[in-house]
Design an enzyme around this catalytic site. Structure first.
Site, PDB file in Angstrom:
ATOM      1  N   ARG A 282      -1.363  -4.524  -9.474  1.00  0.00           N
ATOM      2  CA  ARG A 282      -0.226  -3.799  -8.900  1.00  0.00           C
ATOM      3  C   ARG A 282      -0.216  -4.474  -7.630  1.00  0.00           C
ATOM      4  O   ARG A 282      -1.281  -4.980  -7.015  1.00  0.00           O
ATOM      5  CB  ARG A 282      -0.811  -2.258  -8.730  1.00  0.00           C
ATOM      6  CG  ARG A 282      -0.949  -1.738  -9.868  1.00  0.00           C
ATOM      7  CD  ARG A 282      -1.039  -0.129  -9.511  1.00  0.00           C
ATOM      8  NE  ARG A 282      -2.289   0.205  -8.730  1.00  0.00           N
ATOM      9  CZ  ARG A 282      -2.382   1.438  -8.121  1.00  0.00           C
ATOM     10  NH1 ARG A 282      -1.529   2.351  -8.657  1.00  0.00           N
ATOM     11  NH2 ARG A 282      -3.271   1.762  -7.453  1.00  0.00           N
TER      12      ARG A 282
ATOM     13  N   THR B  57       3.610  -2.120  -2.642  1.00  0.00           N
ATOM     14  CA  THR B  57       4.650  -1.649  -3.238  1.00  0.00           C
ATOM     15  C   THR B  57       4.345  -0.896  -4.445  1.00  0.00           C
ATOM     16  O   THR B  57       5.230  -0.162  -5.160  1.00  0.00           O
ATOM     17  CB  THR B  57       5.676  -2.763  -3.676  1.00  0.00           C
ATOM     18  OG1 THR B  57       4.969  -3.744  -4.490  1.00  0.00           O
ATOM     19  CG2 THR B  57       6.044  -3.442  -2.202  1.00  0.00           C
TER      20      THR B  57
ATOM     21  N   ASP C 170     -11.499   2.242  -7.225  1.00  0.00           N
ATOM     22  CA  ASP C 170     -10.769   1.101  -7.648  1.00  0.00           C
ATOM     23  C   ASP C 170     -11.571   0.663  -8.918  1.00  0.00           C
ATOM     24  O   ASP C 170     -12.716   0.006  -8.691  1.00  0.00           O
ATOM     25  CB  ASP C 170     -10.673  -0.092  -6.776  1.00  0.00           C
ATOM     26  CG  ASP C 170      -9.732  -1.432  -7.045  1.00  0.00           C
ATOM     27  OD1 ASP C 170     -10.052  -1.656  -8.299  1.00  0.00           O
ATOM     28  OD2 ASP C 170      -8.851  -1.828  -6.332  1.00  0.00           O
TER      29      ASP C 170
ATOM     30  N   ASP D 155     -12.478  -3.337  -8.852  1.00  0.00           N
ATOM     31  CA  ASP D 155     -13.569  -3.785  -7.895  1.00  0.00           C
ATOM     32  C   ASP D 155     -14.692  -3.171  -8.273  1.00  0.00           C
ATOM     33  O   ASP D 155     -15.725  -3.800  -7.975  1.00  0.00           O
ATOM     34  CB  ASP D 155     -12.980  -3.253  -6.510  1.00  0.00           C
ATOM     35  CG  ASP D 155     -11.828  -3.951  -5.988  1.00  0.00           C
ATOM     36  OD1 ASP D 155     -11.631  -5.279  -6.618  1.00  0.00           O
ATOM     37  OD2 ASP D 155     -11.477  -3.723  -4.936  1.00  0.00           O
TER      38      ASP D 155
HETATM   39  C1  PRP Z   1      -5.630  -0.636 -11.850  1.00  0.00           C
HETATM   40  C2  PRP Z   1      -5.931  -0.254 -13.255  1.00  0.00           C
HETATM   41  C3  PRP Z   1      -4.628  -0.183 -14.052  1.00  0.00           C
HETATM   42  C4  PRP Z   1      -3.517   0.182 -13.076  1.00  0.00           C
HETATM   43  C5  PRP Z   1      -3.107   1.344 -12.969  1.00  0.00           C
HETATM   44  O1  PRP Z   1      -5.054  -2.453 -12.064  1.00  0.00           O
HETATM   45  O2  PRP Z   1      -6.755  -1.096 -13.916  1.00  0.00           O
HETATM   46  O3  PRP Z   1      -4.421  -1.163 -14.794  1.00  0.00           O
HETATM   47  O4  PRP Z   1      -4.330  -0.042 -11.749  1.00  0.00           O
HETATM   48  O5  PRP Z   1      -2.017   1.564 -12.062  1.00  0.00           O
HETATM   49  P1  PRP Z   1      -0.540   2.127 -12.430  1.00  0.00           P
HETATM   50  O6  PRP Z   1      -0.833   3.254 -13.487  1.00  0.00           O
HETATM   51  O7  PRP Z   1      -0.197   2.511 -10.832  1.00  0.00           O
HETATM   52  O8  PRP Z   1       0.130   0.707 -12.657  1.00  0.00           O
HETATM   53  P2  PRP Z   1      -5.070  -2.992 -10.624  1.00  0.00           P
HETATM   54  O9  PRP Z   1      -3.643  -3.383 -10.671  1.00  0.00           O
HETATM   55  O10 PRP Z   1      -5.936  -2.441  -9.450  1.00  0.00           O
HETATM   56  O11 PRP Z   1      -5.950  -4.504 -11.149  1.00  0.00           O
HETATM   57  P3  PRP Z   1      -7.334  -4.590 -11.403  1.00  0.00           P
HETATM   58  O12 PRP Z   1      -7.668  -4.022 -12.742  1.00  0.00           O
HETATM   59  O13 PRP Z   1      -7.527  -6.171 -11.522  1.00  0.00           O
HETATM   60  O14 PRP Z   1      -8.267  -4.077 -10.299  1.00  0.00           O
HETATM   61  N1  URA Z   2      -6.191   1.826 -10.313  1.00  0.00           N
HETATM   62  C1  URA Z   2      -7.266   2.200  -9.958  1.00  0.00           C
HETATM   63  O1  URA Z   2      -8.115   1.078 -10.146  1.00  0.00           O
HETATM   64  N2  URA Z   2      -7.542   3.255  -9.270  1.00  0.00           N
HETATM   65  C2  URA Z   2      -6.628   4.100  -9.127  1.00  0.00           C
HETATM   66  O2  URA Z   2      -7.029   5.421  -8.847  1.00  0.00           O
HETATM   67  C3  URA Z   2      -5.317   3.821  -9.425  1.00  0.00           C
HETATM   68  C4  URA Z   2      -5.029   2.715 -10.017  1.00  0.00           C
END
Ligand code: PRP
Ligand code: URA
Length: 216
Positions: A109, A113, A208, A211
């Site tokens: 994400r 945005t 997160d 992370d």
């Molecule tokens: C996080 C999580 C989901 C997404 C959910 O990924 O692992 O895939 O956010 O959010 P959404 O429903 O609003 O799309 P992120 O983009 O943070 O990547 P990451 O797993 O690499 O940290």
């Molecule tokens: N992705 C995350 O890792 N945490 C949240 O709360 C939402 C999206």
């Protein structure tokens, strides 16, 4: 066939326990990662109960012939972890589905945005429509990521009715999008939380997930 999204929150004490560990902000990354692995294992256990195909065969016990219900190795099984955070659930899922093919999908994400982009797609061009797909993504927040994942799968021939999602925390916006677009999907989640904050994080959520899983 029911045309309403099914969202299961299994009332399992181990799922509740590991969710509590994951939610706690003082949990260090290695323990957070273990909690995710356990959640992956137990959510998969619940999700495959009536999904994993079986077959009846005869076996010979030391005493007599006997019928046996076995996992059918001929029906294709696929696990799709949504990178990065879905990798943390994959270990537990894979321990229960050792014969499944794993197709990685890297989605991220934009922090401002919340738009989702795909940086890695290991899905084959076509998949057998009989394939059972288990998607692992711990957070269903705005729903942008999971919607992109399912669009990639359905374009390749996957039937949402044979698709299951395991998540740790799901928020109403994501569930509403899934229900409106893929009513015959099934979701298994450890909890449905109240909503999102202004930055698109689930509240109370667990922060997160990517992370915290990888100490970044
Ligand atoms: C996080 C999580 C989901 C997404 C959910 O990924 O692992 O895939 O956010 O959010 P959404 O429903 O609003 O799309 P992120 O983009 O943070 O990547 P990451 O797993 O690499 O940290
Ligand atoms: N992705 C995350 O890792 N945490 C949240 O709360 C939402 C999206």
């Amino acid at each position: 066939m029911s045309l309403q999204l099914r969202v299961h929150v299994p009332p399992h004490p181990l799922i509740q326990h590991w969710l509590g560990v994951a939610r706690d902000a003082s949990t260090p990354p290695p323990i957070f990662k273990s909690a995710m692995k356990e959640l992956g294992r137990w959510l998969t256990y619940e999700a495959i109960r009536d999904w994993l195909p079986t077959e009846e065969i005869m076996v010979q016990t030391p005493l007599a012939p006997c019928s046996a219900t076995m996992v059918n190795p001929d029906v294709p099984l696929v696990v799709v972890p949504i990178l990065r955070a879905g990798l943390a659930l994959l270990d537990g899922a894979q321990s229960l589905l050792p014969l499944a093919s794993i197709y990685h999908l890297g989605l991220v994400r934009n922090e401002e945005t919340l738009e989702v982009s795909c940086y890695l797609n290991k899905l084959p061009e076509r998949l057998n429509p009989q394939t059972r797909v288990l998607i692992t993504d711990p957070m269903l927040a705005t729903g942008g990521s999971i919607m992109m994942a399912i669009a990639e799968l359905t374009q390749r021939g996957i039937d949402p009715a044979l698709t299951r999602i395991i998540s740790v925390v799901a928020a109403p916006p994501a569930l509403q999008k899934l229900g409106a677009n893929y009513p015959n999907l099934t979701v298994y989640t450890a909890m449905i939380d109240e909503g999102l904050n202004s930055k698109g994080y689930i509240v109370p959520g667990l922060g997160d997930a990517g992370d915290r899983s990888f100490g970044t």
